[in-house]
Motif scaffolding. Structure first.
Motif, PDB file in Angstrom:
ATOM      1  N   LEU A   1      -5.391 -36.429  22.456  1.00 17.41           N
ATOM      2  CA  LEU A   1      -6.388 -37.102  21.633  1.00 17.41           C
ATOM      3  C   LEU A   1      -6.133 -36.862  20.146  1.00 17.41           C
ATOM      4  CD1 LEU A   1      -8.958 -38.816  21.529  1.00 17.41           C
ATOM      5  CD2 LEU A   1     -10.294 -36.700  21.697  1.00 17.41           C
ATOM      6  N   VAL A   2      -5.561 -35.720  19.804  1.00 16.83           N
ATOM      7  CA  VAL A   2      -5.369 -35.341  18.400  1.00 16.83           C
ATOM      8  C   VAL A   2      -3.912 -34.961  18.167  1.00 16.83           C
ATOM      9  CG1 VAL A   2      -6.000 -33.698  16.582  1.00 16.83           C
ATOM     10  CG2 VAL A   2      -7.745 -34.525  18.168  1.00 16.83           C
ATOM     11  N   SER A   3      -3.345 -35.479  17.084  1.00 17.51           N
ATOM     12  CA  SER A   3      -2.044 -35.038  16.604  1.00 17.51           C
ATOM     13  C   SER A   3      -2.250 -34.256  15.314  1.00 17.51           C
ATOM     14  CB  SER A   3      -1.117 -36.229  16.322  1.00 17.51           C
ATOM     15  OG  SER A   3      -0.764 -36.910  17.505  1.00 17.51           O
ATOM     16  N   ILE A   4      -1.851 -32.991  15.314  1.00 14.25           N
ATOM     17  CA  ILE A   4      -1.952 -32.149  14.126  1.00 14.25           C
ATOM     18  C   ILE A   4      -0.639 -32.268  13.359  1.00 14.25           C
ATOM     19  CG2 ILE A   4      -2.330 -29.815  13.248  1.00 14.25           C
ATOM     20  CD1 ILE A   4      -3.589 -29.205  16.068  1.00 14.25           C
ATOM     21  N   VAL A   5      -0.705 -32.636  12.085  1.00 15.84           N
ATOM     22  CA  VAL A   5       0.494 -32.806  11.266  1.00 15.84           C
ATOM     23  C   VAL A   5       0.506 -31.732  10.180  1.00 15.84           C
ATOM     24  CG1 VAL A   5       1.722 -34.326   9.678  1.00 15.84           C
ATOM     25  CG2 VAL A   5       0.648 -35.271  11.732  1.00 15.84           C
ATOM     26  N   MET A   6       1.585 -30.932  10.184  1.00 12.24           N
ATOM     27  CA  MET A   6       1.709 -29.825   9.240  1.00 12.24           C
ATOM     28  C   MET A   6       3.065 -29.883   8.543  1.00 12.24           C
ATOM     29  SD  MET A   6       1.816 -25.693   9.966  1.00 12.24           S
ATOM     30  CE  MET A   6       0.120 -25.572  10.538  1.00 12.24           C
ATOM     31  N   PRO A   7       3.097 -30.221   7.247  1.00 11.96           N
ATOM     32  CA  PRO A   7       4.345 -30.114   6.488  1.00 11.96           C
ATOM     33  C   PRO A   7       4.578 -28.659   6.090  1.00 11.96           C
ATOM     34  CG  PRO A   7       2.597 -30.937   5.074  1.00 11.96           C
ATOM     35  CD  PRO A   7       1.993 -30.762   6.437  1.00 11.96           C
ATOM     36  N   VAL A   8       5.833 -28.231   6.130  1.00  8.75           N
ATOM     37  CA  VAL A   8       6.160 -26.823   5.879  1.00  8.75           C
ATOM     38  C   VAL A   8       7.323 -26.739   4.909  1.00  8.75           C
ATOM     39  CG1 VAL A   8       6.911 -24.649   6.908  1.00  8.75           C
ATOM     40  CG2 VAL A   8       5.392 -26.184   8.202  1.00  8.75           C
ATOM     41  N   PHE A   9       7.142 -25.920   3.859  1.00 13.73           N
ATOM     42  CA  PHE A   9       8.235 -25.646   2.938  1.00 13.73           C
ATOM     43  C   PHE A   9       8.122 -24.202   2.457  1.00 13.73           C
ATOM     44  CE2 PHE A   9      10.064 -25.525  -1.392  1.00 13.73           C
ATOM     45  CZ  PHE A   9      11.380 -25.814  -1.066  1.00 13.73           C
ATOM     46  N   ASN A  10       9.068 -23.374   2.870  1.00 12.67           N
ATOM     47  CA  ASN A  10       9.137 -21.969   2.441  1.00 12.67           C
ATOM     48  C   ASN A  10       7.782 -21.264   2.562  1.00 12.67           C
ATOM     49  OD1 ASN A  10      11.821 -22.370   1.881  1.00 12.67           O
ATOM     50  ND2 ASN A  10      11.574 -22.432  -0.338  1.00 12.67           N
ATOM     51  N   ALA A  11       7.211 -21.318   3.759  1.00 13.10           N
ATOM     52  CA  ALA A  11       5.880 -20.755   3.992  1.00 13.10           C
ATOM     53  C   ALA A  11       5.921 -19.624   5.011  1.00 13.10           C
ATOM     54  CB  ALA A  11       4.927 -21.850   4.462  1.00 13.10           C
ATOM     55  N   GLY A  12       7.051 -18.960   5.123  1.00 13.92           N
ATOM     56  CA  GLY A  12       7.198 -17.956   6.161  1.00 13.92           C
ATOM     57  C   GLY A  12       6.173 -16.844   6.132  1.00 13.92           C
ATOM     58  N   ASP A  13       5.673 -16.499   4.950  1.00 13.04           N
ATOM     59  CA  ASP A  13       4.693 -15.417   4.847  1.00 13.04           C
ATOM     60  C   ASP A  13       3.317 -15.806   5.384  1.00 13.04           C
ATOM     61  OD1 ASP A  13       6.592 -13.781   3.705  1.00 13.04           O
ATOM     62  OD2 ASP A  13       5.983 -14.222   1.640  1.00 13.04           O
ATOM     63  N   TYR A  14       3.059 -17.104   5.527  1.00 13.13           N
ATOM     64  CA  TYR A  14       1.720 -17.565   5.896  1.00 13.13           C
ATOM     65  C   TYR A  14       1.663 -18.333   7.213  1.00 13.13           C
ATOM     66  CZ  TYR A  14       1.165 -16.772   0.859  1.00 13.13           C
ATOM     67  OH  TYR A  14       1.157 -16.220  -0.398  1.00 13.13           O
ATOM     68  N   LEU A  15       2.828 -18.665   7.768  1.00 16.32           N
ATOM     69  CA  LEU A  15       2.862 -19.579   8.912  1.00 16.32           C
ATOM     70  C   LEU A  15       2.175 -19.030  10.155  1.00 16.32           C
ATOM     71  CD1 LEU A  15       6.320 -21.387   9.175  1.00 16.32           C
ATOM     72  CD2 LEU A  15       4.041 -22.409   9.321  1.00 16.32           C
ATOM     73  N   LEU A  16       2.367 -17.766  10.440  1.00 18.44           N
ATOM     74  CA  LEU A  16       1.841 -17.232  11.697  1.00 18.44           C
ATOM     75  C   LEU A  16       0.335 -17.438  11.833  1.00 18.44           C
ATOM     76  CD1 LEU A  16       2.871 -14.109  13.641  1.00 18.44           C
ATOM     77  CD2 LEU A  16       0.452 -14.543  13.244  1.00 18.44           C
ATOM     78  N   PRO A  17      -0.504 -17.022  10.878  1.00 23.36           N
ATOM     79  CA  PRO A  17      -1.941 -17.256  11.053  1.00 23.36           C
ATOM     80  C   PRO A  17      -2.314 -18.734  11.084  1.00 23.36           C
ATOM     81  CG  PRO A  17      -1.479 -16.340   8.876  1.00 23.36           C
ATOM     82  CD  PRO A  17      -0.224 -16.223   9.672  1.00 23.36           C
ATOM     83  N   ALA A  18      -1.583 -19.568  10.343  1.00 21.42           N
ATOM     84  CA  ALA A  18      -1.873 -21.005  10.365  1.00 21.42           C
ATOM     85  C   ALA A  18      -1.664 -21.574  11.765  1.00 21.42           C
ATOM     86  CB  ALA A  18      -0.999 -21.736   9.353  1.00 21.42           C
ATOM     87  N   LEU A  19      -0.520 -21.264  12.375  1.00 23.20           N
ATOM     88  CA  LEU A  19      -0.223 -21.788  13.709  1.00 23.20           C
ATOM     89  C   LEU A  19      -1.098 -21.138  14.779  1.00 23.20           C
ATOM     90  CD1 LEU A  19       3.648 -21.804  13.303  1.00 23.20           C
ATOM     91  CD2 LEU A  19       2.194 -23.830  13.516  1.00 23.20           C
ATOM     92  N   ALA A  20      -1.298 -19.837  14.675  1.00 28.64           N
ATOM     93  CA  ALA A  20      -2.130 -19.151  15.666  1.00 28.64           C
ATOM     94  C   ALA A  20      -3.553 -19.678  15.657  1.00 28.64           C
ATOM     95  CB  ALA A  20      -2.123 -17.648  15.394  1.00 28.64           C
ATOM     96  N   SER A  21      -4.048 -20.046  14.482  1.00 27.45           N
ATOM     97  CA  SER A  21      -5.426 -20.554  14.401  1.00 27.45           C
ATOM     98  C   SER A  21      -5.590 -21.873  15.138  1.00 27.45           C
ATOM     99  CB  SER A  21      -5.846 -20.710  12.937  1.00 27.45           C
ATOM    100  OG  SER A  21      -5.212 -21.819  12.310  1.00 27.45           O
ATOM    101  N   LEU A  22      -4.516 -22.625  15.279  1.00 24.65           N
ATOM    102  CA  LEU A  22      -4.577 -23.887  16.018  1.00 24.65           C
ATOM    103  C   LEU A  22      -4.401 -23.658  17.509  1.00 24.65           C
ATOM    104  CD1 LEU A  22      -2.538 -25.903  13.417  1.00 24.65           C
ATOM    105  CD2 LEU A  22      -4.975 -26.176  13.916  1.00 24.65           C
ATOM    106  N   LEU A  23      -3.566 -22.714  17.866  1.00 17.63           N
ATOM    107  CA  LEU A  23      -3.397 -22.396  19.280  1.00 17.63           C
ATOM    108  C   LEU A  23      -4.679 -21.827  19.881  1.00 17.63           C
ATOM    109  CD1 LEU A  23       0.175 -20.864  19.094  1.00 17.63           C
ATOM    110  CD2 LEU A  23      -0.469 -22.919  20.346  1.00 17.63           C
ATOM    111  N   GLU A  24      -5.523 -21.221  19.075  1.00 16.10           N
ATOM    112  CA  GLU A  24      -6.753 -20.610  19.573  1.00 16.10           C
ATOM    113  C   GLU A  24      -7.995 -21.462  19.330  1.00 16.10           C
ATOM    114  OE1 GLU A  24      -7.185 -16.529  18.501  1.00 16.10           O
ATOM    115  OE2 GLU A  24      -5.195 -15.974  19.258  1.00 16.10           O
ATOM    116  N   GLN A  25      -7.805 -22.763  19.142  1.00 17.27           N
ATOM    117  CA  GLN A  25      -8.944 -23.670  18.972  1.00 17.27           C
ATOM    118  C   GLN A  25      -9.752 -23.816  20.258  1.00 17.27           C
ATOM    119  OE1 GLN A  25      -9.979 -25.852  16.075  1.00 17.27           O
ATOM    120  NE2 GLN A  25      -9.003 -24.012  15.257  1.00 17.27           N
TER     121      GLN A  25
END
Length: 344
Positions: A7-31
Motif C-alpha cells: 500500500l505504501v512505498s517509502i522513498v529515501m534518498p541517501v548521500f553520505n549519511a552513514g552516521d545517521y542511517l541506522l536509526p532512520a531505517l530501523a524506525s521504519l522497520l519497527e512501524q
C-alpha cells in the motif's frame, strides 16, 4: 521488483549519511503499519552508506537499494518515486527518525479523506547528536497551507509527507529547475489537484545540523523561491506582490550552538539548551553575543519548561539499541577506507 503489491512505498534518498542511517531505517522497520516497500536511492555516497543499505536489504526483502552516480536530490527523488509500486508514496530522509505510528496515522487519514493529495505532520526537532530541541507544527487546513506556500512559508515538513502516486505523476514529479526548493514547488502544483493537510500529531524526529540545505544554500534558495512564486502566481491568474520578492544576496545567518541553544530553550529542553550554551562559551563568538544568548536562553527556559510539562506529552526519541548491536556484529570496520574496500 517486489512480489506483492504494498500500500505504501517509502522513498529515501541517501548521500553520505552513514552516521545517521541506522536509526532512520530501523524506525521504519519497527512501524505499527507494515504493508510497505522501501526504495533507498544511494546517490553516489562515498562513505559507509551503501554498505549499510545493502545490509538492511539483506535483512528485510521489502527494502530495495538503487546505487547510482550522484545526481542531486531531485534526481534521486524522481528515481526512487519512479521505482515505487504502491498507490501511496511516503517521503523519508536518511538522517531523521520516524515515530512508531507514523505510517499508520497517515494511511488512515488518506483513506478517510480521498480528496487529499498530500498529508504531513508535526516534528520533534533534534540536534545532530539526537538530543531534542523543540516541537514544531504547521497549519492543518488546506487554505492556510496554500496561503503560507504563496507567502514563502513552509507548507509541509518534507520528510513527514505521504502523497498519492497518481497525483504526483500527474503533475510531473519533482522539477530539477527548482532543486533546493523542490518540495515547495511540488506542494503548490499538488494543491491544484486536491487538498493539502497536516496532522497535529508529531510523526518524525527531524535532525537539524549545520550541513543541511537550509543553512548551506540559503541565498540560492531565495532566488529560486522568487522564480517559483512568480510562476505559481501566474498559474493562478494573480499578480505577485512585490513585497514577497526576497533579497537574494543576504544569506541566512550561520547555524551553530547559539541557534540550537535558543531552539532547545524555546522547546523547553534545558539539558539540550545548556549543552549548546557550553559549546557557545567555547566558541570564538563575541562576548556580547554570548551574554545575550545566555540571558535569552535562561529567560525562555523559565517560561517554556513549565509550558512543555503542562502541555500534551512530547515523544521520546527512539534509539534502537538492538539494531545497533546487530549491525556492529555484522561488520565493524575501523575506518572509512575499510568500508569502501568491503563494499567494492
Amino acid at each position: 521488483m517486489p512480489t506483492r503489491d504494498p500500500l505504501v512505498s517509502i522513498v529515501m534518498p541517501v548521500f553520505n549519511a552513514g552516521d545517521y542511517l541506522l536509526p532512520a531505517l530501523a524506525s521504519l522497520l519497527e512501524q505499527s503499519f507494515q504493508d510497505w516497500e522501501m526504495i533507498c536511492v544511494d546517490d553516489g555516497s562515498q562513505d559507509k552508506s551503501g554498505h549499510i543499505l545493502d545490509w538492511f536489504a539483506s535483512v528485510d526483502s521489502r527494502i530495495r537499494v538503487i546505487h547510482q552516480s550522484n545526481t542531486g536530490i531531485v534526481g534521486a527523488l524522481n528515481r526512487g518515486c519512479s521505482a515505487a509500486c504502491a498507490p501511496l508514496i511516503c517521503r523519508m530522509d536518511c538522517d531523521d527518525i520516524a515515530l512508531p505510528n507514523r505510517l499508520e496515522a497517515q494511511v488512515a487519514y488518506l483513506r478517510q479523506h480521498p480528496e487529499c493529495t498530500v498529508v504531513g505532520g508535526a516534528i520533534l526537532e533534534m540536534d545532530g547528536e539526537g538530543d531534542p530541541l523543540r516541537v514544531s507544527r504547521l497549519p492543518t487546513q488546506h487554505a492556510d497551507i496554500v496561503d503560507g506556500l504563496l507567502h514563502r512559508r513552509t507548507g509541509h515538513f518534507h520528510p513527514t509527507t505521504m502523497f498519492r502516486a497518481e497525483a504526483f505523476e500527474a503533475v510531473g514529479g519533482y522539477r530539477a529547475k527548482y532543486q533546493w526548493v523542490e518540495d515547495h514547488d511540488l506542494w503548490l502544483r499538488m494543491a491544484q489537484r486536491g487538498r493539502l493537510a497536516n496532522l497535529e500529531d508529531v510523526l518524525l524526529c527531524y535532525r537539524q545540523h549545520a550541513s543541511s540545505v537550509c543553512w548551506q544554500r540559503s541565498g540560492q534558495q531565495r532566488q529560486l523561491m522568487n522564480e517559483l512564486l512568480q510562476e505559481a502566481y501566474r498559474a493562478r491568474g494573480r499578480e505577485l506582490p512585490a513585497a514577497l520578492l526576497a533579497e537574494t544576496t543576504v544569506n541566512r545567518s550561520a547555524a551553530g550552538p547559539g541557534k540550537w541553544a535558543r531552539a532547545a530553550a524555546k522547546g523547553g529542553y534545558p539539558r539540550s539548551a545548556f549543552k549548546h550554551l557550553r559549546r557557545l562559551m567555547d566558541s570564538d563568538a563575541t562576548r556580547g553575543y554570548k551574554i545575550r544568548m545566555i540571558a535569552e536562553v535562561i529567560a525562555r527556559l523559565v517560561v517554556d519548561v513549565p509550558r512543555r510539562i503542562c502541555s500534551r506529552s512530547t515523544p521520546t526519541i527512539p534509539t534502537f539499541p538492538l539494531w545497533h548491536e546487530r549491525l556492529s556484529r555484522e561488520f565493524k570496520p575501523t575506518s572509512q577506507t575499510n568500508w569502501q574496500e568491503s563494499a567494492a
